[in-house]
Design an enzyme around this catalytic site. Structure first.
Site, short mmCIF file in Angstrom:
data_model
loop_
_atom_site.label_atom_id
_atom_site.label_comp_id
_atom_site.label_asym_id
_atom_site.label_seq_id
_atom_site.Cartn_x
_atom_site.Cartn_y
_atom_site.Cartn_z
CG HIS A 67 -19.96 5.68 -43.00
ND1 HIS A 67 -19.20 6.03 -44.10
CD2 HIS A 67 -21.24 5.59 -43.43
CE1 HIS A 67 -20.00 6.16 -45.15
NE2 HIS A 67 -21.24 5.90 -44.78
CD GLU A 70 -23.23 1.43 -43.17
OE1 GLU A 70 -23.62 1.38 -44.35
OE2 GLU A 70 -23.24 2.47 -42.49
CG HIS A 71 -19.85 1.91 -47.08
ND1 HIS A 71 -19.99 2.39 -48.37
CD2 HIS A 71 -20.64 2.69 -46.31
CE1 HIS A 71 -20.82 3.41 -48.37
NE2 HIS A 71 -21.22 3.63 -47.13
CD GLU A 142 -21.85 7.77 -48.01
OE1 GLU A 142 -22.42 7.83 -46.90
OE2 GLU A 142 -21.43 6.70 -48.51
#
Length: 430
Positions: A67, A70-71, A142
């Site tokens: 993840h 991905e960012h 997040e």
């Protein structure tokens, strides 16, 4: 370029595997103004232990790194890729699941330019220690947001019970502590191992000329050099049925208690893609027959106040795992879990599982499927997330129609094993 015509849905799918191993699928829909592209790698949050490209020993990377990667892919030395898509009249996004990472764009203008932007930015990693450190604070916020989400915590609560050793129980974004360990070098290790074209799929749907589009993609890939494709070696901890945690609970700032009942799949699954899709669809039909909102079981439990309209269920089947979960809000959560379990374990005596109900639910499933095909986003997302070998999303009508009552009992027999059940409860903080 292979061409497959699906008569039932009147669609033509173009497919080609390029010399570097990239699988490309094109679905022209020229009565639409929009085009949607999705570039997906078969790499997700559970892939945290593997043999890196060019090495021989297993390595373990921090949780949440897929993840995090991905960012970071959107940030380049020359600026933010989101801005570039915006200037070209497109919107872009990305998402990471347990087993996949996808990058996407949607546009009505400059399709070729936006498609090449999508491919080029995903195939050009740029990480520095400075930008990695900056991202940790953003992703940390997040993670904390999800920690305050009661339904998210409920879901990962049952995964923690069913998969206490498997990385499936770890939040896709990781933890604040785990992402603090991520370095630029870690990101490059994961990128070079899992973002090889041979581990990726490109799917484009919407307004296009397929021959021209495919030639654009061929030229783009031919202009780049990639390391030779290597077989990926992933490692997952060995789990036994005895590892399942039968029950646990948590207190949170909520107004009503919540419950979730989970079943872990442990039986061997079919290896052939079409049979695997059949298994998945038969499982979904079984759950609808037993506890769908038109079933007698659901109406009885709802009318007696055991469950309310927050009740729901889902069946997940993916690389290296499959499970079902049933849950919602309940004044008496243990009673609700007892009742749901009673319905499930007594499926053989349940008169709701009959030919007439199965025919109705198959029609309903087909209707929902055909309606969903109006959405380009649905087509692209479902197609790339659900590749069953040579069997695709477009084979679903035929597979649904082939399911018989005997298939429903066969999947129930293999899956509904009381020793594979677990419960997780959430109560308001005192």
């Amino acid at each position: 370029m292979n061409k497959t015509y699906y008569e039932q849905i009147n669609e033509v799918l173009y497919e080609e595997t390029l010399p570097n191993g990239l699988r490309v699928f094109l679905l022209p829909k020229n009565d639409y103004h929009k085009t949607y592209g999705l570039f997906t790698t078969d790499y997700g949050s559970i892939d945290n232990e593997f043999i890196p490209l060019g090495e021989t020993a297993l390595t373990k990377v921090p949780d949440g790194i897929a993840h995090f990667l991905e960012h970071k892919m959107f940030e380049k030395e020359e600026g933010d890729v989101f801005q570039l898509f915006g200037q070209q009249g497109a919107s872009a996004n990305a998402f990471t699941s347990f087993t996949k990472t996808s990058y996407l764009f949607s546009t009505t203008d400059q399709v070729t330019k936006n498609l090449e932007t999508l491919i080029d930015f995903v195939q050009a990693p740029y990480f520095t220690e400075e930008t990695v450190e900056k991202e940790k604070g953003i992703i940390g916020q997040e993670i904390q947001m999800y920690e305050d989400d009661a339904n998210w915590r409920l879901f990962f609560g049952i995964l923690g019970n069913l998969y206490p050793k498997h990385p499936l129980h770890i939040d896709i974004a990781g933890t604040v502590e785990s992402i603090a360990e991520i370095t630029a070098e870690d990101l490059y290790t994961c990128y070079h191992t899992f973002y090889h074209p041979s581990n990726m799929t490109l799917f484009v749907v919407g307004k296009m000329e397929p021959e021209i589009m495919m030639e654009t993609i061929r030229k783009n890939q031919a202009s780049k050099e990639f390391a030779p494709a290597k077989e990926l070696v992933r490692h997952f901890p060995k789990e036994e049925k005895t590892d399942i945690i039968k029950e646990s609970q948590l207190e949170m700032a909520i107004t009503r208690p919540k419950f979730i009942l989970g079943i872990k799949g442990t039986a061997e699954l079919p290896e052939e893609g079409r049979e695997l899709l059949r298994f998945k669809l038969a499982m979904s039909l079984l759950m609808q027959l037993l506890l769908g909102n038109t079933s007698q079981n659901y109406l009885t439990l709802y009318n007696s106040g055991v469950i309310d309209d927050s009740f729901g269920f889902e069946f997940n089947l993916d690389r290296s795992f499959y499970f079902a979960d049933f849950g919602g809000d309940a004044e008496l959560p243990k009673e609700a879990a007892d009742e749901i379990e009673r319905v499930l374990v007594n499926y053989k005596e349940n008169t709701e599982i009959n030919e007439e109900n199965l025919i109705l639910l198959k029609k309903k499933m087909l209707g929902k499927y055909f309606q969903s095909l109006n959405s380009l986003e649905y087509i692209a997302n479902q197609f790339t997330q659900s590749l069953f070998g040579e069997t695709t999303l477009f084979d679903m009508p035929e597979v649904i129609q082939s399911i018989e009552l005997s298939d429903i009992f066969t999947v129930a027999d293999s899956f509904i094993q009381p020793e594979n059940f677990s419960r997780f409860f959430m109560y308001p903080k005192k």
